[in-house]
Write a protein that holds these residues in place. Structure first.
Motif, mmCIF file in Angstrom:
data_model
loop_
_atom_site.group_PDB
_atom_site.id
_atom_site.type_symbol
_atom_site.label_atom_id
_atom_site.label_comp_id
_atom_site.label_asym_id
_atom_site.label_seq_id
_atom_site.Cartn_x
_atom_site.Cartn_y
_atom_site.Cartn_z
ATOM 1 N N GLY A 163 0.784 -1.228 0.000
ATOM 2 C CA GLY A 163 0.000 0.000 0.000
ATOM 3 C C GLY A 163 0.812 1.272 0.000
ATOM 4 O O GLY A 163 0.264 2.361 -0.175
ATOM 5 N N GLY A 164 2.125 1.162 0.211
ATOM 6 C CA GLY A 164 3.012 2.323 0.205
ATOM 7 C C GLY A 164 4.129 2.147 -0.803
ATOM 8 O O GLY A 164 4.103 1.230 -1.624
ATOM 9 N N PRO A 165 5.139 3.011 -0.766
ATOM 10 C CA PRO A 165 6.252 2.936 -1.712
ATOM 11 C C PRO A 165 6.976 1.584 -1.637
ATOM 12 O O PRO A 165 7.098 0.991 -0.559
ATOM 13 C CB PRO A 165 7.168 4.078 -1.256
ATOM 14 N N ALA A 166 7.437 1.111 -2.791
ATOM 15 C CA ALA A 166 8.098 -0.188 -2.854
ATOM 16 C C ALA A 166 9.180 -0.180 -3.924
ATOM 17 O O ALA A 166 9.102 0.578 -4.897
ATOM 18 C CB ALA A 166 7.075 -1.283 -3.153
ATOM 19 N N THR A 167 10.180 -1.016 -3.734
ATOM 20 C CA THR A 167 11.223 -1.190 -4.746
ATOM 21 C C THR A 167 11.503 -2.667 -4.950
ATOM 22 O O THR A 167 11.331 -3.483 -4.038
ATOM 23 C CB THR A 167 12.549 -0.500 -4.349
#
Length: 222
Positions: A163-167
């Motif tokens: 649900g948030g930033p990811a890499t």
């Protein structure tokens, strides 16, 4: 499928389903050693608590032989043929996972070992095709991580599976393919520099093992 395999699937998918996706099919640095790694050697490539100051261990480094009927949960490809290329030649595989309490960022590492560099190169390409681009999340953009390993790629999305930033980052170092994923449920992004540092550290550990040394590369304290 064992309870451990189910746990690893949850750790990887829940954290952001982040496998390193790579570009190209380079031969790498001809001067670098690229020997096949045994089970213990591969486990040593995975960052341990000593290598990860500022992070809390969720899953200790561990390597195992693949089960023929159940390929490693981190080994995925766009079709059955390419999955056979990526997963069929794995000799050992392993994972470790961490969480950073202040911002609830989850961090996963995984390693896939192959009998030789040619097999690892083909596997890397198949894995990269699946995990590259928008696989980390809609609207993914590349992350500049320098030149760790022989082949590498990294992508970031504003909204990943948590649900948030990811890499997701993927690197090939000799006979190994490495994966790193980050993700959280908030808004804080793991910086490009930190993604780069994690990739460099992990690639260095893989190279140290293939040089016959005990991996010692670590990240700086947070």
């Amino acid at each position: 499928m064992t309870q451990r395999q189910w746990y690893i699937r949850g750790a990887v998918a829940g954290a952001a389903a982040l496998l390193l996706a790579g570009c190209g099919g380079g031969d790498g640095d001809g001067a670098a050693a690229s020997k096949a790694l045994g089970k213990t050697e591969l486990a040593s490539v995975l960052p341990d608590a000593k290598a990860m100051p500022g992070w809390r261990t969720q899953l200790k480094p561990d390597a195992q032989e693949p089960v023929p009927d159940y390929p490693p949960t981190v080994c995925l490809a766009v079709d059955r043929k390419k999955r056979a290329t990526a997963c069929g030649g794995i000799t050992y595989w392993g994972v470790s996972a961490y969480v950073r309490k202040p911002d609830a960022t989850s961090l996963n590492f995984w390693t896939l070992a192959y009998k030789d560099e040619k097999t690892a190169d083909a596997a890397y390409d198949a894995l990269a095709e699946y995990y590259g681009g928008d696989r980390v999340g809609v609207g993914a953009v590349p992350v500049e991580i320098g030149e760790p390993g022989a082949e590498r790629v990294s992508n970031r999305a504003g909204t990943g599976t948590m649900g948030g930033p990811a890499t997701i980052t993927q690197i090939r170092v000799g006979t190994t393919v490495l994966g790193v994923s980050t993700g959280n449920q908030g808004r804080k992004t793991v910086s490009d520099q930190e993604v780069k540092d994690l990739a460099a550290m992990f690639a260095e550990r893989a190279q140290q093992a293939q040089n016959g040394d005990k991996p010692s590369a670590a990240v700086s304290g947070q």
